[in-house]
Design a protein around this motif. Structure first.
Motif, PDB file in Angstrom:
ATOM      1  N   LEU A  51       0.833  -1.201   0.000  1.00  0.00           N
ATOM      2  CA  LEU A  51       0.000   0.000   0.000  1.00  0.00           C
ATOM      3  C   LEU A  51       0.866   1.249   0.000  1.00  0.00           C
ATOM      4  CD1 LEU A  51      -2.520  -1.193   2.725  1.00  0.00           C
ATOM      5  CD2 LEU A  51      -2.772  -1.348   0.249  1.00  0.00           C
ATOM      6  N   ASP A  52       0.220   2.389  -0.220  1.00  0.00           N
ATOM      7  CA  ASP A  52       0.939   3.660  -0.207  1.00  0.00           C
ATOM      8  C   ASP A  52       1.625   3.907   1.129  1.00  0.00           C
ATOM      9  OD1 ASP A  52       0.275   4.197  -2.821  1.00  0.00           O
ATOM     10  OD2 ASP A  52      -1.270   5.680  -2.341  1.00  0.00           O
ATOM     11  N   LYS A  53       1.004   3.472   2.210  1.00  0.00           N
ATOM     12  CA  LYS A  53       1.621   3.684   3.527  1.00  0.00           C
ATOM     13  C   LYS A  53       2.915   2.887   3.652  1.00  0.00           C
ATOM     14  CE  LYS A  53      -0.874   0.194   6.158  1.00  0.00           C
ATOM     15  NZ  LYS A  53      -1.662  -0.066   7.354  1.00  0.00           N
ATOM     16  N   ASP A  54       2.981   1.732   3.003  1.00  0.00           N
ATOM     17  CA  ASP A  54       4.210   0.943   3.012  1.00  0.00           C
ATOM     18  C   ASP A  54       5.323   1.649   2.240  1.00  0.00           C
ATOM     19  OD1 ASP A  54       2.879  -1.157   4.413  1.00  0.00           O
ATOM     20  OD2 ASP A  54       2.067  -1.869   2.495  1.00  0.00           O
ATOM     21  N   VAL A  55       4.965   2.250   1.127  1.00  0.00           N
ATOM     22  CA  VAL A  55       5.941   3.005   0.333  1.00  0.00           C
ATOM     23  C   VAL A  55       6.402   4.218   1.120  1.00  0.00           C
ATOM     24  CG1 VAL A  55       6.335   4.264  -1.815  1.00  0.00           C
ATOM     25  CG2 VAL A  55       4.959   2.189  -1.843  1.00  0.00           C
ATOM     26  N   ALA A  56       5.476   4.913   1.766  1.00  0.00           N
ATOM     27  CA  ALA A  56       5.830   6.081   2.573  1.00  0.00           C
ATOM     28  C   ALA A  56       6.812   5.687   3.668  1.00  0.00           C
ATOM     29  CB  ALA A  56       4.574   6.708   3.172  1.00  0.00           C
ATOM     30  N   THR A  57       6.572   4.578   4.330  1.00  0.00           N
ATOM     31  CA  THR A  57       7.469   4.110   5.380  1.00  0.00           C
ATOM     32  C   THR A  57       8.842   3.766   4.801  1.00  0.00           C
ATOM     33  OG1 THR A  57       5.609   3.235   6.632  1.00  0.00           O
ATOM     34  CG2 THR A  57       7.789   2.370   7.180  1.00  0.00           C
ATOM     35  N   ALA A  58       8.859   3.101   3.654  1.00  0.00           N
ATOM     36  CA  ALA A  58      10.128   2.739   3.020  1.00  0.00           C
ATOM     37  C   ALA A  58      10.917   3.974   2.609  1.00  0.00           C
ATOM     38  CB  ALA A  58       9.865   1.853   1.802  1.00  0.00           C
ATOM     39  N   LEU A  59      10.223   5.031   2.218  1.00  0.00           N
ATOM     40  CA  LEU A  59      10.882   6.267   1.808  1.00  0.00           C
ATOM     41  C   LEU A  59      11.160   7.202   2.983  1.00  0.00           C
ATOM     42  CD1 LEU A  59       8.968   7.115  -1.489  1.00  0.00           C
ATOM     43  CD2 LEU A  59      11.210   6.030  -1.231  1.00  0.00           C
ATOM     44  N   LYS A  60      10.847   6.738   4.191  1.00  0.00           N
ATOM     45  CA  LYS A  60      11.048   7.521   5.412  1.00  0.00           C
ATOM     46  C   LYS A  60      10.288   8.849   5.360  1.00  0.00           C
ATOM     47  CE  LYS A  60      15.470   5.358   6.202  1.00  0.00           C
ATOM     48  NZ  LYS A  60      16.910   5.503   6.173  1.00  0.00           N
ATOM     49  N   MET A  61       9.031   8.748   4.924  1.00  0.00           N
ATOM     50  CA  MET A  61       8.134   9.904   4.855  1.00  0.00           C
ATOM     51  C   MET A  61       6.915   9.603   5.716  1.00  0.00           C
ATOM     52  SD  MET A  61       8.113  10.516   0.715  1.00  0.00           S
ATOM     53  CE  MET A  61       7.201  12.048   0.765  1.00  0.00           C
ATOM     54  N   THR A  62       6.269  10.650   6.205  1.00  0.00           N
ATOM     55  CA  THR A  62       5.004  10.437   6.893  1.00  0.00           C
ATOM     56  C   THR A  62       3.944  10.141   5.843  1.00  0.00           C
ATOM     57  OG1 THR A  62       4.353  12.756   6.808  1.00  0.00           O
ATOM     58  CG2 THR A  62       5.648  12.042   8.725  1.00  0.00           C
ATOM     59  N   GLN A  63       2.862   9.506   6.265  1.00  0.00           N
ATOM     60  CA  GLN A  63       1.787   9.208   5.322  1.00  0.00           C
ATOM     61  C   GLN A  63       1.165  10.489   4.791  1.00  0.00           C
ATOM     62  OE1 GLN A  63      -1.022   6.318   6.793  1.00  0.00           O
ATOM     63  NE2 GLN A  63       0.602   5.078   7.684  1.00  0.00           N
ATOM     64  N   ALA A  64       1.056  11.499   5.633  1.00  0.00           N
ATOM     65  CA  ALA A  64       0.478  12.775   5.209  1.00  0.00           C
ATOM     66  C   ALA A  64       1.368  13.456   4.173  1.00  0.00           C
ATOM     67  CB  ALA A  64       0.270  13.684   6.407  1.00  0.00           C
ATOM     68  N   ASN A  65       2.670  13.439   4.414  1.00  0.00           N
ATOM     69  CA  ASN A  65       3.604  14.042   3.473  1.00  0.00           C
ATOM     70  C   ASN A  65       3.580  13.295   2.140  1.00  0.00           C
ATOM     71  OD1 ASN A  65       5.619  15.607   2.368  1.00  0.00           O
ATOM     72  ND2 ASN A  65       7.246  14.771   3.639  1.00  0.00           N
ATOM     73  N   PHE A  66       3.517  11.974   2.199  1.00  0.00           N
ATOM     74  CA  PHE A  66       3.446  11.170   0.976  1.00  0.00           C
ATOM     75  C   PHE A  66       2.158  11.468   0.212  1.00  0.00           C
ATOM     76  CE2 PHE A  66       2.358   7.382  -1.452  1.00  0.00           C
ATOM     77  CZ  PHE A  66       3.526   7.198  -2.185  1.00  0.00           C
ATOM     78  N   ALA A  67       1.048  11.587   0.921  1.00  0.00           N
ATOM     79  CA  ALA A  67      -0.228  11.886   0.278  1.00  0.00           C
ATOM     80  C   ALA A  67      -0.200  13.255  -0.407  1.00  0.00           C
ATOM     81  CB  ALA A  67      -1.361  11.832   1.298  1.00  0.00           C
ATOM     82  N   THR A  68       0.426  14.222   0.232  1.00  0.00           N
ATOM     83  CA  THR A  68       0.554  15.550  -0.371  1.00  0.00           C
ATOM     84  C   THR A  68       1.416  15.486  -1.619  1.00  0.00           C
ATOM     85  OG1 THR A  68       0.319  16.600   1.782  1.00  0.00           O
ATOM     86  CG2 THR A  68       1.318  17.922   0.036  1.00  0.00           C
ATOM     87  N   THR A  69       2.519  14.756  -1.533  1.00  0.00           N
ATOM     88  CA  THR A  69       3.402  14.594  -2.684  1.00  0.00           C
ATOM     89  C   THR A  69       2.676  13.898  -3.830  1.00  0.00           C
ATOM     90  OG1 THR A  69       5.273  14.427  -1.181  1.00  0.00           O
ATOM     91  CG2 THR A  69       5.634  13.646  -3.398  1.00  0.00           C
ATOM     92  N   LYS A  70       1.877  12.907  -3.499  1.00  0.00           N
ATOM     93  CA  LYS A  70       1.118  12.175  -4.515  1.00  0.00           C
ATOM     94  C   LYS A  70       0.071  13.077  -5.161  1.00  0.00           C
ATOM     95  CE  LYS A  70      -1.577   7.962  -5.106  1.00  0.00           C
ATOM     96  NZ  LYS A  70      -2.103   6.765  -4.439  1.00  0.00           N
ATOM     97  N   ARG A  71      -0.617  13.865  -4.356  1.00  0.00           N
ATOM     98  CA  ARG A  71      -1.643  14.764  -4.883  1.00  0.00           C
ATOM     99  C   ARG A  71      -1.026  15.791  -5.829  1.00  0.00           C
ATOM    100  NH1 ARG A  71      -3.181  18.866  -1.470  1.00  0.00           N
ATOM    101  NH2 ARG A  71      -2.663  17.449   0.198  1.00  0.00           N
ATOM    102  N   ARG A  72       0.162  16.256  -5.502  1.00  0.00           N
ATOM    103  CA  ARG A  72       0.860  17.240  -6.339  1.00  0.00           C
ATOM    104  C   ARG A  72       1.572  16.607  -7.522  1.00  0.00           C
ATOM    105  NH1 ARG A  72       3.613  20.768  -1.465  1.00  0.00           N
ATOM    106  NH2 ARG A  72       1.673  21.681  -0.734  1.00  0.00           N
ATOM    107  N   ASN A  73       1.607  15.276  -7.555  1.00  0.00           N
ATOM    108  CA  ASN A  73       2.286  14.531  -8.615  1.00  0.00           C
ATOM    109  C   ASN A  73       3.759  14.938  -8.685  1.00  0.00           C
ATOM    110  OD1 ASN A  73       2.330  12.541 -10.555  1.00  0.00           O
ATOM    111  ND2 ASN A  73       1.839  13.948 -12.216  1.00  0.00           N
ATOM    112  N   SER A  74       4.370  15.053  -7.512  1.00  0.00           N
ATOM    113  CA  SER A  74       5.752  15.522  -7.380  1.00  0.00           C
ATOM    114  C   SER A  74       6.603  14.379  -6.837  1.00  0.00           C
ATOM    115  CB  SER A  74       5.792  16.719  -6.439  1.00  0.00           C
ATOM    116  OG  SER A  74       7.109  17.107  -6.195  1.00  0.00           O
ATOM    117  N   THR A  75       7.539  13.909  -7.622  1.00  0.00           N
ATOM    118  CA  THR A  75       8.378  12.786  -7.221  1.00  0.00           C
ATOM    119  C   THR A  75       9.361  13.207  -6.125  1.00  0.00           C
ATOM    120  OG1 THR A  75       8.234  11.919  -9.474  1.00  0.00           O
ATOM    121  CG2 THR A  75       9.954  11.011  -8.065  1.00  0.00           C
TER     122      THR A  75
END
Length: 70
Positions: A24-48
């Protein structure tokens, strides 16, 4: 070069190769050492998150070309 969604799918594929469960996205966020909220914002902005992905590749001894390119 892959876009954000392509990079995330490549990471999910890499993370799933040792597991039988869906990644899941939360697993990717954890692997990238990001919070789930930060990952969701990055995903919404389509910013790698290049820095996070490159650090993940370095930690896992994964070639970043496999993640960023087809």
């Amino acid at each position: 070069m892959r876009d954000f969604h392509g990079v995330i799918e490549a990471l999910k594929f890499y993370l799933a190769k040792d597991k039988k469960t869906k990644i899941l996205d939360k697993d990717v966020a954890t692997a990238l050492k990001m919070t789930q909220a930060n990952f969701a914002t990055t995903k919404r902005r389509n910013s790698t998150p290049y820095k996070n992905v490159l650090e993940f590749c370095k930690d896992k001894d994964l070639c970043c070309g496999e993640v960023f390119f087809d």
